[in-house]
Design a protein around this motif. Structure first.
Motif, PDB file in Angstrom:
ATOM      1  N   GLY A 164       0.765  -1.229   0.000  1.00  0.00           N
ATOM      2  CA  GLY A 164       0.000   0.000   0.000  1.00  0.00           C
ATOM      3  C   GLY A 164       0.797   1.281   0.000  1.00  0.00           C
ATOM      4  N   ARG A 165       2.143   1.176   0.034  1.00  0.00           N
ATOM      5  CA  ARG A 165       2.974   2.388   0.055  1.00  0.00           C
ATOM      6  C   ARG A 165       3.972   2.370  -1.092  1.00  0.00           C
ATOM      7  NH1 ARG A 165       5.311   3.605   5.958  1.00  0.00           N
ATOM      8  NH2 ARG A 165       5.749   1.379   5.942  1.00  0.00           N
ATOM      9  N   ALA A 166       4.204   3.532  -1.687  1.00  0.00           N
ATOM     10  CA  ALA A 166       5.196   3.647  -2.751  1.00  0.00           C
ATOM     11  C   ALA A 166       6.596   3.472  -2.166  1.00  0.00           C
ATOM     12  CB  ALA A 166       5.074   5.005  -3.440  1.00  0.00           C
ATOM     13  N   VAL A 167       7.434   2.737  -2.890  1.00  0.00           N
ATOM     14  CA  VAL A 167       8.796   2.467  -2.448  1.00  0.00           C
ATOM     15  C   VAL A 167       9.752   2.809  -3.591  1.00  0.00           C
ATOM     16  CG1 VAL A 167      10.391   0.747  -1.539  1.00  0.00           C
ATOM     17  CG2 VAL A 167       7.960   0.586  -0.982  1.00  0.00           C
ATOM     18  N   LEU A 168      10.768   3.601  -3.300  1.00  0.00           N
ATOM     19  CA  LEU A 168      11.739   3.973  -4.335  1.00  0.00           C
ATOM     20  C   LEU A 168      12.467   2.721  -4.818  1.00  0.00           C
ATOM     21  CD1 LEU A 168      12.944   6.587  -5.671  1.00  0.00           C
ATOM     22  CD2 LEU A 168      14.840   6.350  -4.048  1.00  0.00           C
ATOM     23  N   PRO A 169      12.427   2.411  -6.131  1.00  0.00           N
ATOM     24  CA  PRO A 169      13.105   1.210  -6.628  1.00  0.00           C
ATOM     25  C   PRO A 169      14.619   1.270  -6.401  1.00  0.00           C
ATOM     26  CG  PRO A 169      11.586   2.108  -8.269  1.00  0.00           C
ATOM     27  CD  PRO A 169      11.710   3.136  -7.191  1.00  0.00           C
ATOM     28  N   PHE A 170      15.213   0.116  -6.153  1.00  0.00           N
ATOM     29  CA  PHE A 170      16.668   0.024  -5.976  1.00  0.00           C
ATOM     30  C   PHE A 170      17.378   0.654  -7.172  1.00  0.00           C
ATOM     31  CE2 PHE A 170      20.262  -3.220  -4.792  1.00  0.00           C
ATOM     32  CZ  PHE A 170      21.064  -2.166  -4.402  1.00  0.00           C
ATOM     33  N   ALA A 171      16.834   0.449  -8.380  1.00  0.00           N
ATOM     34  CA  ALA A 171      17.484   0.990  -9.573  1.00  0.00           C
ATOM     35  C   ALA A 171      17.566   2.512  -9.530  1.00  0.00           C
ATOM     36  CB  ALA A 171      16.733   0.540 -10.828  1.00  0.00           C
ATOM     37  N   GLY A 410       5.946 -15.033   3.206  1.00  0.00           N
ATOM     38  CA  GLY A 410       5.053 -14.054   3.807  1.00  0.00           C
ATOM     39  C   GLY A 410       4.993 -12.733   3.063  1.00  0.00           C
ATOM     40  N   MET A 411       5.979 -12.467   2.186  1.00  0.00           N
ATOM     41  CA  MET A 411       5.966 -11.212   1.427  1.00  0.00           C
ATOM     42  C   MET A 411       4.901 -11.195   0.343  1.00  0.00           C
ATOM     43  SD  MET A 411      10.061 -10.496   1.020  1.00  0.00           S
ATOM     44  CE  MET A 411       9.758  -9.563  -0.461  1.00  0.00           C
ATOM     45  N   ALA A 412       4.322 -12.361   0.037  1.00  0.00           N
ATOM     46  CA  ALA A 412       3.351 -12.425  -1.053  1.00  0.00           C
ATOM     47  C   ALA A 412       2.167 -11.494  -0.808  1.00  0.00           C
ATOM     48  CB  ALA A 412       2.870 -13.867  -1.229  1.00  0.00           C
ATOM     49  N   SER A 413       1.741 -11.355   0.447  1.00  0.00           N
ATOM     50  CA  SER A 413       0.608 -10.470   0.734  1.00  0.00           C
ATOM     51  C   SER A 413       0.957  -9.012   0.450  1.00  0.00           C
ATOM     52  CB  SER A 413       0.175 -10.638   2.195  1.00  0.00           C
ATOM     53  OG  SER A 413       1.239 -10.323   3.080  1.00  0.00           O
ATOM     54  N   ALA A 414       2.206  -8.610   0.736  1.00  0.00           N
ATOM     55  CA  ALA A 414       2.645  -7.244   0.422  1.00  0.00           C
ATOM     56  C   ALA A 414       2.686  -7.037  -1.091  1.00  0.00           C
ATOM     57  CB  ALA A 414       4.017  -6.981   1.033  1.00  0.00           C
ATOM     58  N   PHE A 415       3.051  -8.067  -1.855  1.00  0.00           N
ATOM     59  CA  PHE A 415       3.047  -7.976  -3.314  1.00  0.00           C
ATOM     60  C   PHE A 415       1.635  -7.736  -3.832  1.00  0.00           C
ATOM     61  CE2 PHE A 415       7.081  -9.922  -5.276  1.00  0.00           C
ATOM     62  CZ  PHE A 415       7.885  -9.348  -4.302  1.00  0.00           C
ATOM     63  N   ARG A 416       0.658  -8.379  -3.208  1.00  0.00           N
ATOM     64  CA  ARG A 416      -0.721  -8.233  -3.691  1.00  0.00           C
ATOM     65  C   ARG A 416      -1.284  -6.853  -3.387  1.00  0.00           C
ATOM     66  NH1 ARG A 416      -0.892 -13.685  -1.829  1.00  0.00           N
ATOM     67  NH2 ARG A 416      -1.698 -13.024   0.211  1.00  0.00           N
ATOM     68  N   ARG A 417      -0.817  -6.212  -2.324  1.00  0.00           N
ATOM     69  CA  ARG A 417      -1.289  -4.867  -2.000  1.00  0.00           C
ATOM     70  C   ARG A 417      -0.429  -3.842  -2.739  1.00  0.00           C
ATOM     71  NH1 ARG A 417      -1.929  -7.478   3.121  1.00  0.00           N
ATOM     72  NH2 ARG A 417       0.107  -6.767   3.858  1.00  0.00           N
ATOM     73  N   ASN A 418      -0.578  -3.834  -4.062  1.00  0.00           N
ATOM     74  CA  ASN A 418       0.279  -3.004  -4.912  1.00  0.00           C
ATOM     75  C   ASN A 418      -0.435  -1.780  -5.462  1.00  0.00           C
ATOM     76  OD1 ASN A 418      -1.368  -4.382  -6.673  1.00  0.00           O
ATOM     77  ND2 ASN A 418       0.238  -4.839  -8.161  1.00  0.00           N
ATOM     78  N   ARG A 419      -1.439  -1.304  -4.699  1.00  0.00           N
ATOM     79  CA  ARG A 419      -2.105  -0.047  -5.032  1.00  0.00           C
ATOM     80  C   ARG A 419      -1.954   0.895  -3.842  1.00  0.00           C
ATOM     81  NH1 ARG A 419      -1.845  -2.256  -9.072  1.00  0.00           N
ATOM     82  NH2 ARG A 419      -3.428  -2.705 -10.666  1.00  0.00           N
ATOM     83  N   LEU A 420      -1.714   2.158  -4.136  1.00  0.00           N
ATOM     84  CA  LEU A 420      -1.522   3.124  -3.064  1.00  0.00           C
ATOM     85  C   LEU A 420      -2.759   3.219  -2.181  1.00  0.00           C
ATOM     86  CD1 LEU A 420       0.263   6.106  -4.841  1.00  0.00           C
ATOM     87  CD2 LEU A 420       1.191   4.720  -2.995  1.00  0.00           C
ATOM     88  N   ILE A 421      -2.548   3.236  -0.890  1.00  0.00           N
ATOM     89  CA  ILE A 421      -3.632   3.432   0.055  1.00  0.00           C
ATOM     90  C   ILE A 421      -3.779   4.933   0.269  1.00  0.00           C
ATOM     91  CG2 ILE A 421      -4.412   3.045   2.412  1.00  0.00           C
ATOM     92  CD1 ILE A 421      -2.800   0.468   2.426  1.00  0.00           C
TER      93      ILE A 421
END
Length: 429
Positions: A164-171, A410-421
């Motif tokens: 649910g939160r934007a994260v600056l890509p490593f790249a 367990g990270m799979a749930s964070a992957f599914r929440r890929n829209r900004l809250i």
């Protein structure tokens, strides 16, 4: 007033450096001990302070059962007499390094007495300087640029959302670290990065912003190139400063001469899931860079990926008009590692660090490149990979060595929440 203390020994653990399953708190506590040693050394210049990250000793808490565990992991035990001798020798060292790592050589086929002699012959233990990124007296760094990062001014972030939160890509961390090092170095070419790592994710709330700023150290010339330490920091509303990433940026008069490609991998035609990789990945439309996956196996994965549009397409007021590397092609390679891990192991991962990246051209091709990912090792929580980018001609454009990806199911749930809250609008009547 004269300080009566002449020596302080802090007994830390090698777990502080290498970690150990189920011992996160223990590792953190010992790392605090290491840094306390550095603080004591700075406050007591006439006192020899040594914080020793010991491996396991014979006796004490090492029961016969635990000995067998260490033996199965290839870890030797430090004999009591040899360990004591090492401590005395460490106190007499002239370079006064505070932190050290002490591990006994493992010799399962030899009697213990022979192992003790081997340890003594090899100066008791293998000594390694702890935490190569942090010196006793690190060279000062200076601020180079600062910018407020938000979704409105950096719309690319809306395509990189986790939980649910934007994260600056490593790249983009890498690109901006490169910009920091290039500041004040006109006419110098970008060559690559060494020892790059993410220390803390740079997260941006939908309606908030992150005050991000870059620091750069003084250039050091090595083998004809300039090596410049760079870091990305942020400052919170309470004034607290956080460090998000760091790397050594390599600059030179011209790009590094191209290296030959590594041996080919044995890959198989991909299955149906490879036709729709973004059903598994969390990346949004602007980061949909994988055009087609051409091969996959336990050895790795290969694909054709798109290259990045100009920086102005991703955010307002870019630091430079052109990319140093290509954050879309690099992120696409990282996406392939994530896809491989989910496809072959069912475990999502994220990039955390790599040892070396070298770019053999001034820029990436304008349209697409072929990416080959070689999987070096895969454990329950960690992947190690090599990555190569190829031009249409077959020439190697860039290479990344010893990339590390970490994750768990367990990270799979964070992957599914890929829209900004986003906050619900407040109705006023």
């Amino acid at each position: 007033e004269r300080d009566p203390l002449r020596a302080i020994a802090l007994f830390s653990s090698s777990t502080a450096r290498f970690g150990r399953k189920g011992q996160c708190d223990y590792a953190a506590a010992n790392e605090v001990l290491n840094k306390m040693g550095r603080w004591l050394a700075s406050r007591r210049p006439d006192c020899r302070v040594a914080s020793i990250n010991w491996g396991p000793w014979e006796g004490g808490m090492v029961t016969p059962e635990l000995r067998r565990v260490f033996e199965s992991e290839g870890v030797g035990l430090i004999p009591l007499k040899s360990g004591a001798e090492f401590l005395l020798a460490e106190w007499s060292r002239s370079d006064r390094e505070v932190e050290s790592i002490v591990l006994a050589p493992h010799a399962t086929s030899e009697p213990q007495a022979t192992a003790e002699r081997a340890i003594a012959d090899k100066a008791i233990a293998e000594r390694a300087t702890a935490s190569p990124q942090v010196a006793d007296h690190p060279a000062p760094m200076h601020p180079v640029w600062e910018r407020a990062v938000c979704v409105e001014s950096h719309p690319i972030l809306e395509s990189h959302v986790l939980d649910g939160r934007a994260v600056l890509p490593f790249a983009l961390h890498l690109e901006w670290l490169g910009h920091a090092a290039m500041h004040g170095q006109p006419g110098i070419a970008f060559v690559g990065w060494d020892d790059a790592q993410i220390l803390l994710g740079a997260k941006v709330e939908a309606e908030g912003s992150l005050d991000l700023f870059a620091l750069a150290g003084r250039p050091e010339k090595t083998e004809g190139n300039l090596h410049i330490r760079a870091e990305l920091h942020s400052r919170g509303r309470n004034g607290r400063e956080s460090i998000h990433s760091r790397a050594t940026v390599i600059l030179g008069q011209r790009p590094t001469p191209a290296e030959s490609a590594r041996p080919a991998l044995l890959l198989h035609p991909p299955g149906p899931a490879a036709l729709r990789p973004y059903e598994r990945l969390f990346h949004g439309e602007q980061l949909h860079a994988i055009e087609r996956i051409t091969g996959i196996s336990d050895q790795g994965i290969e694909a054709v990926v798109r290259c990045a549009p100009p920086p102005s397409s991703w955010f307002a007021e870019p630091l430079r008009t052109n990319w140093l590397a290509d954050p879309l092609a690099i992120d696409a390679a990282f996406q392939l590692v994530v896809f491989w891990s989910m496809e072959r192991r069912g475990i999502p991962v994220l990039p955390t660090r790599f040892r070396r990246y070298r770019q053999f051209a001034p820029s990436f091709p304008p349209t697409s490149v072929r990416v080959l990912v070689e999987v070096l090792s895969a454990s329950d929580l960690k992947l190690r990979v090599h990555i190569e980018w190829f031009a249409e001609s077959g020439a190697v454009v860039a290479r990344l060595d010893d990339g590390e990806f970490v994750g768990d199911a367990g990270m799979a749930s964070a992957f599914r929440r890929n829209r900004l809250i986003r906050s619900a609008p407040v109705m006023i009547s």
